[in-house]
Scaffold this motif. Structure first.
Motif, PDB file in Angstrom:
ATOM      1  N   SER A 230       0.816  -1.226   0.000  1.00 19.02           N
ATOM      2  CA  SER A 230       0.000   0.000   0.000  1.00 19.02           C
ATOM      3  C   SER A 230       0.841   1.263   0.000  1.00 19.02           C
ATOM      4  CB  SER A 230      -0.942   0.007   1.206  1.00 19.02           C
ATOM      5  OG  SER A 230      -0.210   0.052   2.418  1.00 19.02           O
ATOM      6  N   GLN A 231       2.132   1.127   0.335  1.00 16.29           N
ATOM      7  CA  GLN A 231       3.018   2.288   0.391  1.00 16.29           C
ATOM      8  C   GLN A 231       3.767   2.526  -0.913  1.00 16.29           C
ATOM      9  OE1 GLN A 231       2.896   4.251   3.157  1.00 16.29           O
ATOM     10  NE2 GLN A 231       1.284   2.781   3.700  1.00 16.29           N
ATOM     11  N   MET A 232       3.580   1.646  -1.888  1.00 13.35           N
ATOM     12  CA  MET A 232       4.325   1.784  -3.138  1.00 13.35           C
ATOM     13  C   MET A 232       3.785   2.944  -3.972  1.00 13.35           C
ATOM     14  SD  MET A 232       5.203  -2.054  -4.542  1.00 13.35           S
ATOM     15  CE  MET A 232       5.860  -1.329  -6.057  1.00 13.35           C
ATOM     16  N   GLY A 233       4.688   3.727  -4.516  1.00 13.82           N
ATOM     17  CA  GLY A 233       4.325   4.827  -5.380  1.00 13.82           C
ATOM     18  C   GLY A 233       4.541   4.472  -6.843  1.00 13.82           C
ATOM     19  N   PRO A 234       4.560   5.466  -7.716  1.00  7.22           N
ATOM     20  CA  PRO A 234       4.731   5.217  -9.158  1.00  7.22           C
ATOM     21  C   PRO A 234       6.047   4.518  -9.470  1.00  7.22           C
ATOM     22  CG  PRO A 234       3.961   7.453  -8.749  1.00  7.22           C
ATOM     23  CD  PRO A 234       4.342   6.898  -7.412  1.00  7.22           C
ATOM     24  N   VAL A 235       6.009   3.634 -10.459  1.00  2.00           N
ATOM     25  CA  VAL A 235       7.195   2.944 -10.956  1.00  2.00           C
ATOM     26  C   VAL A 235       7.190   3.042 -12.478  1.00  2.00           C
ATOM     27  CG1 VAL A 235       8.477   0.775 -11.038  1.00  2.00           C
ATOM     28  CG2 VAL A 235       7.100   1.321  -9.014  1.00  2.00           C
ATOM     29  N   LYS A 236       8.291   3.469 -13.035  1.00  2.00           N
ATOM     30  CA  LYS A 236       8.418   3.624 -14.492  1.00  2.00           C
ATOM     31  C   LYS A 236       7.287   4.486 -15.060  1.00  2.00           C
ATOM     32  CE  LYS A 236       9.831   0.229 -17.021  1.00  2.00           C
ATOM     33  NZ  LYS A 236       9.926  -1.070 -17.729  1.00  2.00           N
ATOM     34  N   GLY A 237       6.892   5.497 -14.284  1.00  2.45           N
ATOM     35  CA  GLY A 237       5.870   6.426 -14.750  1.00  2.45           C
ATOM     36  C   GLY A 237       4.451   5.942 -14.585  1.00  2.45           C
ATOM     37  N   ALA A 238       4.254   4.753 -14.029  1.00  2.00           N
ATOM     38  CA  ALA A 238       2.901   4.198 -13.843  1.00  2.00           C
ATOM     39  C   ALA A 238       2.537   4.234 -12.369  1.00  2.00           C
ATOM     40  CB  ALA A 238       2.838   2.774 -14.361  1.00  2.00           C
ATOM     41  N   SER A 239       1.384   4.803 -12.060  1.00  4.80           N
ATOM     42  CA  SER A 239       0.894   4.847 -10.682  1.00  4.80           C
ATOM     43  C   SER A 239       0.094   3.590 -10.384  1.00  4.80           C
ATOM     44  CB  SER A 239       0.010   6.076 -10.464  1.00  4.80           C
ATOM     45  OG  SER A 239       0.759   7.263 -10.610  1.00  4.80           O
ATOM     46  N   PRO A 240       0.372   2.908  -9.268  1.00  3.79           N
ATOM     47  CA  PRO A 240      -0.374   1.689  -8.957  1.00  3.79           C
ATOM     48  C   PRO A 240      -1.843   1.982  -8.687  1.00  3.79           C
ATOM     49  CG  PRO A 240       1.631   1.869  -7.614  1.00  3.79           C
ATOM     50  CD  PRO A 240       1.415   3.194  -8.271  1.00  3.79           C
ATOM     51  N   VAL A 241      -2.692   1.005  -8.997  1.00  2.83           N
ATOM     52  CA  VAL A 241      -4.071   1.004  -8.512  1.00  2.83           C
ATOM     53  C   VAL A 241      -4.163  -0.138  -7.506  1.00  2.83           C
ATOM     54  CG1 VAL A 241      -5.033   1.990 -10.607  1.00  2.83           C
ATOM     55  CG2 VAL A 241      -4.884  -0.484 -10.395  1.00  2.83           C
ATOM     56  N   PHE A 242      -5.068   0.009  -6.540  1.00  4.88           N
ATOM     57  CA  PHE A 242      -5.109  -0.906  -5.404  1.00  4.88           C
ATOM     58  C   PHE A 242      -6.455  -1.591  -5.289  1.00  4.88           C
ATOM     59  CE2 PHE A 242      -1.939   2.342  -4.422  1.00  4.88           C
ATOM     60  CZ  PHE A 242      -0.854   1.573  -4.022  1.00  4.88           C
ATOM     61  N   PHE A 243      -6.408  -2.849  -4.807  1.00  5.35           N
ATOM     62  CA  PHE A 243      -7.632  -3.583  -4.520  1.00  5.35           C
ATOM     63  C   PHE A 243      -7.615  -4.040  -3.061  1.00  5.35           C
ATOM     64  CE2 PHE A 243      -4.566  -6.724  -6.099  1.00  5.35           C
ATOM     65  CZ  PHE A 243      -4.661  -7.754  -5.165  1.00  5.35           C
ATOM     66  N   GLY A 244      -8.795  -4.171  -2.471  1.00  2.39           N
ATOM     67  CA  GLY A 244      -8.885  -4.616  -1.086  1.00  2.39           C
ATOM     68  C   GLY A 244     -10.214  -4.223  -0.472  1.00  2.39           C
ATOM     69  N   THR A 245     -10.325  -4.432   0.819  1.00  2.00           N
ATOM     70  CA  THR A 245     -11.566  -4.099   1.524  1.00  2.00           C
ATOM     71  C   THR A 245     -11.511  -2.724   2.178  1.00  2.00           C
ATOM     72  OG1 THR A 245     -10.752  -5.271   3.490  1.00  2.00           O
ATOM     73  CG2 THR A 245     -12.122  -6.521   1.944  1.00  2.00           C
ATOM     74  N   GLY A 246     -10.331  -2.128   2.256  1.00  2.00           N
ATOM     75  CA  GLY A 246     -10.208  -0.807   2.854  1.00  2.00           C
ATOM     76  C   GLY A 246     -10.781   0.295   1.975  1.00  2.00           C
ATOM     77  N   ASP A 247     -11.187   1.387   2.591  1.00  2.00           N
ATOM     78  CA  ASP A 247     -11.856   2.477   1.863  1.00  2.00           C
ATOM     79  C   ASP A 247     -10.970   3.130   0.806  1.00  2.00           C
ATOM     80  OD1 ASP A 247     -14.160   2.100   3.283  1.00  2.00           O
ATOM     81  OD2 ASP A 247     -13.694   3.606   4.806  1.00  2.00           O
ATOM     82  N   GLY A 248      -9.669   3.096   0.958  1.00  2.00           N
ATOM     83  CA  GLY A 248      -8.790   3.787   0.023  1.00  2.00           C
ATOM     84  C   GLY A 248      -8.507   3.039  -1.265  1.00  2.00           C
ATOM     85  N   ASN A 249      -9.054   1.852  -1.420  1.00  2.00           N
ATOM     86  CA  ASN A 249      -8.775   1.040  -2.607  1.00  2.00           C
ATOM     87  C   ASN A 249      -9.724   1.383  -3.753  1.00  2.00           C
ATOM     88  OD1 ASN A 249      -6.663  -0.838  -1.555  1.00  2.00           O
ATOM     89  ND2 ASN A 249      -8.289  -1.377  -0.108  1.00  2.00           N
ATOM     90  N   GLN A 250      -9.179   1.461  -4.968  1.00  2.00           N
ATOM     91  CA  GLN A 250     -10.021   1.752  -6.136  1.00  2.00           C
ATOM     92  C   GLN A 250     -10.963   0.593  -6.458  1.00  2.00           C
ATOM     93  OE1 GLN A 250      -6.691   2.329  -5.981  1.00  2.00           O
ATOM     94  NE2 GLN A 250      -6.067   4.028  -7.312  1.00  2.00           N
ATOM     95  N   PHE A 251     -10.522  -0.635  -6.196  1.00  2.00           N
ATOM     96  CA  PHE A 251     -11.367  -1.823  -6.367  1.00  2.00           C
ATOM     97  C   PHE A 251     -11.623  -2.369  -4.964  1.00  2.00           C
ATOM     98  CE2 PHE A 251      -9.036  -1.200 -10.256  1.00  2.00           C
ATOM     99  CZ  PHE A 251      -9.985  -1.401 -11.237  1.00  2.00           C
TER     100      PHE A 251
END
Length: 456
Positions: A230-251
């Motif tokens: 959850s702490q990972m930022g952009p890599v090679k110009g691509a921003s991660p999207v996140f999945f999970g049950t927490g409110d901050g996840n896009q999925f």
């Protein structure tokens, strides 16, 4: 096979060709490393095992019709073509890379500490609602398995879902450089292989190397419920999207309702604000995470909510991986392919949902490093906390697991040095109507116990 002429193979392996020059333009019909599986015009790559010199089987492969052999031994003058290379293991990867690059195809790369195979199956099930999908065969996720999976690609496939497993530093780049993924999925960062990686941060460092070989414009999909990912930022110009049950996840999933061993119901929310109800057909909270990973990849590849839902609900079960087997006398939770503390606790969570007496047959968990005894004891304690009625430990390390479960006097515990010892007493422990979990590291070979329970 497309682009796999002997000339191209020699070049990509940086090898030396020995044989009839007229055959250099000929394509091989397949690539194999098992001499027993050689067919006409195959390429046999002689990879030595720990106790077997594969090169001694070369005459057999030629007799079966192999077109050419890749060898790291100088075979001298032969009446068949061979390519001399420095390392046949590296040559296998190089040839697979050449073949993979022959296809204009999207690749989903999957790694993580646990759940890689079940997540791969979920993602493939979702994508199959719209695309012709090729996926890793079983758990063929290492430096031999990944190339063999890639060699099964054909012109019909539109997407490949490739699982990558590592247990030493440096291995991921050797795999991901071959796969060249367009979408990178990391399931979690657990404690598997701590013996080699030492810390979870070391595991994260190695697993995330996959992203370095992601194609330009690719997508990064991570488990946002994992504290490190959850702490990972952009890599090679691509921003991660996140999945999970927490409110901050896009999925995200909410409204989670366990349905016992029938699975779990929930609502899945997508980044566009839409949502849909779904029943994940295999039990366990971890299957919600797998479903979300499938939803994230499906959404990224343009699937509709209806298609994603159909793929999740159509997920088939797999032997050895959260597979529910119902007999006349027992319900068996066959999760015996492999084990580590996280996956074993997840399986215990599933067992705890059952109605009736709950029995856990657990074996050694390997590659846990200096904390292996404490980690086994912790799993035993977890069994007691989750209300497991009977805990059977098999193996030297599982003795600590039984000790942990024994701290609760209401838990019936048994320890056995070997599977044979357990099988000798099984009928005195297992009762008709029991719900039985079977789980251990792969080297324990617990499918034998599943077979015996099915005959109980």
């Amino acid at each position: 096979m497309k682009n796999l002429t002997l000339e191209n193979i020699t070049r990509v392996c940086r090898g030396t060709y020995h044989g009839d020059p007229a055959k250099l333009c000929q394509e091989v019909s397949g690539v194999v490393i098992d001499s027993r599986k050689v067919e006409k015009d195959n390429l046999f790559v002689a990879i030595d095992g720990e106790n077997v010199n594969a090169h001694r089987f070369i005459p057999d492969t030629i007799e079966k019709g192999a077109l050419c052999v890749v060898s790291h031994e100088d075979l001298g003058e032969t009446d068949f073509p061979y390519i001399l290379v420095e390392s046949t293991g590296q040559a296998l990867l190089d040839i697979a890379k050449l073949y993979r690059d022959s296809f204009d195809i999207k690749v989903v790369g999957i790694t993580g500490s646990v759940g890689k195979t079940s997540t791969k199956e979920m993602i493939a099930s979702v994508l199959a609602q719209k695309y012709k999908v090729h996926k890793t065969l079983g758990n063929f996720n290492n430096e031999w398995g990944l190339p063999l999976t890639i060699f099964q690609l054909n012109e019909e496939h539109q997407i490949a879902v490739l699982e990558m497993g590592v247990n030493h530093f440096g291995e991921m780049r050797r795999l991901s450089s071959v796969a060249s993924p367009d979408i990178c999925v990391i399931t979690n960062i657990g404690v598997a292989h701590l013996e080699f990686f030492k810390t979870r941060e070391g595991i994260l460092q190695e697993k995330s190397q996959m992203i370095q070989d992601m194609k330009a414009g690719g997508s990064i999909i991570l488990n946002g419920d994992d504290d490190l990912l959850s702490q990972m930022g952009p890599v090679k110009g691509a921003s991660p999207v996140f999945f999970g049950t927490g409110d901050g996840n896009q999925f995200r999933a909410d409204g989670i309702e366990p349905l016992g061993l029938r699975g779990t119901a929930c609502n899945i929310h997508l980044p566009d604000g839409s949502s849909f109800p779904v029943i994940v057909p295999l039990p366990g909270a971890h299957m919600i995470s797998n479903a979300l990973a499938g939803a994230a990849v499906g959404y990224t590849m343009g699937l509709s909510a209806e298609e994603i839902k159909a793929g999740i609900e159509g997920l088939p079960s797999m032997p050895g991986r959260n597979n529910i087997i119902k007999t006349d006398r027992l319900i068996i939770l066959d999760d015996c392919y492999n084990a580590n503390p996280i996956s074993t606790k997840a399986a215990i969570d599933v067992l705890s949902m059952a109605i009736g007496r709950k029995v856990a047959i657990l074996g050694n968990m390997g590659e846990l490093g200096s904390d292996e005894c404490a980690l086994h004891r912790e799993v035993g304690t977890y069994c007691a906390e989750k209300g497991i009625d009977v805990v059977c430990g098999i193996g030297d390390l599982a003795k600590h697991l039984v000790e942990g479960a024994s701290t609760d006097s209401t838990v019936e515990t048994h320890w056995f040095e070997s599977k044979a010892d357990f099988l000798a007493e099984m009928k005195d422990i297992i009762q008709p109507g029991d719900n039985v979990l079977v789980k251990a590291s792969h080297g324990m070979w617990f499918p034998e116990l599943v077979e015996s329970l099915q005959s109980f």
